[in-house]
Design an enzyme around this catalytic site. Structure first.
Site, PDB file in Angstrom:
ATOM      1  N   GLN A   1       0.823  -1.208   0.000  1.00 18.89           N
ATOM      2  CA  GLN A   1       0.000   0.000   0.000  1.00 18.89           C
ATOM      3  C   GLN A   1       0.856   1.256   0.000  1.00 18.89           C
ATOM      4  OE1 GLN A   1       0.191   1.279   3.368  1.00 18.89           O
ATOM      5  NE2 GLN A   1      -1.525   2.694   3.617  1.00 18.89           N
TER       6      GLN A   1
ATOM      7  N   CYS B   1       3.357   2.122  12.866  1.00 21.24           N
ATOM      8  CA  CYS B   1       2.462   2.245  11.721  1.00 21.24           C
ATOM      9  C   CYS B   1       1.602   0.994  11.568  1.00 21.24           C
ATOM     10  CB  CYS B   1       3.267   2.488  10.444  1.00 21.24           C
ATOM     11  SG  CYS B   1       3.993   4.138  10.368  1.00 21.24           S
TER      12      CYS B   1
ATOM     13  N   CYS C   1      -5.467  -8.901  18.723  1.00 23.08           N
ATOM     14  CA  CYS C   1      -5.587  -7.843  17.716  1.00 23.08           C
ATOM     15  C   CYS C   1      -4.672  -8.232  16.559  1.00 23.08           C
ATOM     16  CB  CYS C   1      -5.229  -6.480  18.305  1.00 23.08           C
ATOM     17  SG  CYS C   1      -3.545  -6.360  18.946  1.00 23.08           S
TER      18      CYS C   1
END
Length: 390
Positions: free
Chosen positions: A74, A195, A347
């Protein structure tokens, strides 16, 4: 300077540089003679490496120990789908060599640390820091100061980025401010997410990495005014910029009035990496469960509850069969979480789930919560390879 010559192909390639009056053939010779080390070939490193290669920097070193993942694509425009699973330094070298065959690429497929940093950095003129963690930023800075190297710095997070030039030689023979003048000490562990946990808009590293490349070229060529003594701030969401002055600190442990550090230190310890987790465990704040232990739990037939605290869009990409309760809503949904059996919370990598557990334990008195170490990324790597591309 060493006498350098250019082939006909090189002269044609760099012709747009050569016709700039302030730059011309002398500036191009300086680029060809220069050696630049880029630490990290990810979001910042990708545009940085592409533009330094295209500009004709004679020797470029790349330090990175990671492999290309589909989630990198990305923003890490140096790589393509065909590179997924490949060592980043190897994929980078192939791409850059194809872009400009007239330069030399040296790769270091290793983790930069206090044992090897001085040895690697000593052979380069300029270091460009494209890392995404505080221990390595302090390591790069300290090594550059100790070796009298220029450190071209940038960092990014979500929509915001910053850049500067550290430790540049000034006209009076002194060195300009460095990272420790700007940030004397690191933030508390866990305060600033990576990030991977906090996210970053894909074009932001392209912007900041290009600024880094520009600063490297100015440092080498001597053309223009660099960001030495200044910190450039950029907000991509509002398109606002600010430039702040950076002053040298008399208390800088490397080169202040009373220097106290003459060698590299343990930067993991300095930045508190691992300390927060150790303290938490000693106080039974967050209990970990490894992927292997969770597999055994699943196979044992024991009843348990699996909670996923990522966002809904992440859940749609890949999930482990758990119940989705995003971190921001965990307190409002505490009544959905069992207190009578083991509850495994996960997570993406483990940070948000740990935060969820701390909230539930401190506010609602849970004692049966376990944090899946490494999150769904570790699960994909060790237990379910079908999720590996997440």
């Amino acid at each position: 300077m060493e006498k350098l010559s250019f082939s006909k192909e090189e002269l044609e390639r760099y012709s747009r540089h050569l016709i700039i009056p302030e730059f011309n053939i002398e500036g191009q010779k300086k680029l060809k003679a220069a050696k630049v080390l880029v630490v990290g070939s990810g979001g910042l490193g990708s545009p940085l490496l592409l533009y330094l290669t295209a500009a004709g920097v004679g020797t470029i070193g790349i330090v990175d120990f990671d492999v290309v993942d589909s989630s990198n694509l990305q923003r890490q425009v140096l790589f393509g789908e065909e590179n997924v699973g490949e060592a980043k330094v190897d994929a980078a070298k192939k791409r850059l060599s194809a872009l400009n065959p007239h330069i030399k690429i040296i790769t270091y497929n290793t983790h930069l640390n206090n044992q090897n940093a001085l040895d690697i950095i000593k052979d380069y003129d300029v270091v460009a820091d494209g890392t995404d963690n505080f221990p390595t930023r302090y390591l790069v800075n300290d090594a550059c100061v100790l070796l009298d190297k220029v450190n071209v710095y940038a960092s990014i997070f979500r929509f915001e980025g910053q850049a500067s030039v550290f430790n540049q030689l000034q006209e009076d023979g002194t060195r300009g401010p460095n990272y420790r003048d700007l940030f004397p000490s690191p933030p508390p562990p866990g305060l600033v997410p990576s990030c991977a946990e906090g996210g970053v808009i894909g074009v932001l590293p392209g912007i900041l990495g290009s600024i880094q490349a520009n600063e490297v070229i100015k440092v080498i060529s001597g053309v223009g005014e660099t960001l030495s003594g200044r910190l450039f701030l950029f907000d991509a969401a509002s398109f606002e910029t600010r430039t702040l002055k950076v002053q040298k600190s008399p208390t800088n442990p490397l080169n202040g009035e009373n220097p106290s550090q003459t060698e590299l230190i343990d930067y993991q310890q300095f930045c508190g990496v691992g300390i927060e987790e150790d303290v938490a465990l000693s106080e039974n704040v967050v209990k970990p469960i490894s992927v292997e232990a969770f597999l055994e739990l699943k196979q044992s037939g024991e009843d348990y509850q699996l909670i996923d605290v990522r966002e809904a869009f992440e859940f749609e990409i890949a999930e482990m069969g758990g119940e989705l309760i995003p971190l921001a809503t965990i307190a409002q949904n505490a009544d959905r979480i069992s207190k009578d059996k083991k509850v495994i919370i996960h997570c993406k990598a483990g940070k948000r789930s740990a935060d969820a557990i701390k909230t539930l334990q401190s506010t609602y008195g849970f004692t049966n919560l376990y944090n899946l170490e490494g999150g769904i990324l570790a699960w994909a790597e060790k237990a379910d390879t079908a999720l590996a591309r997440y």
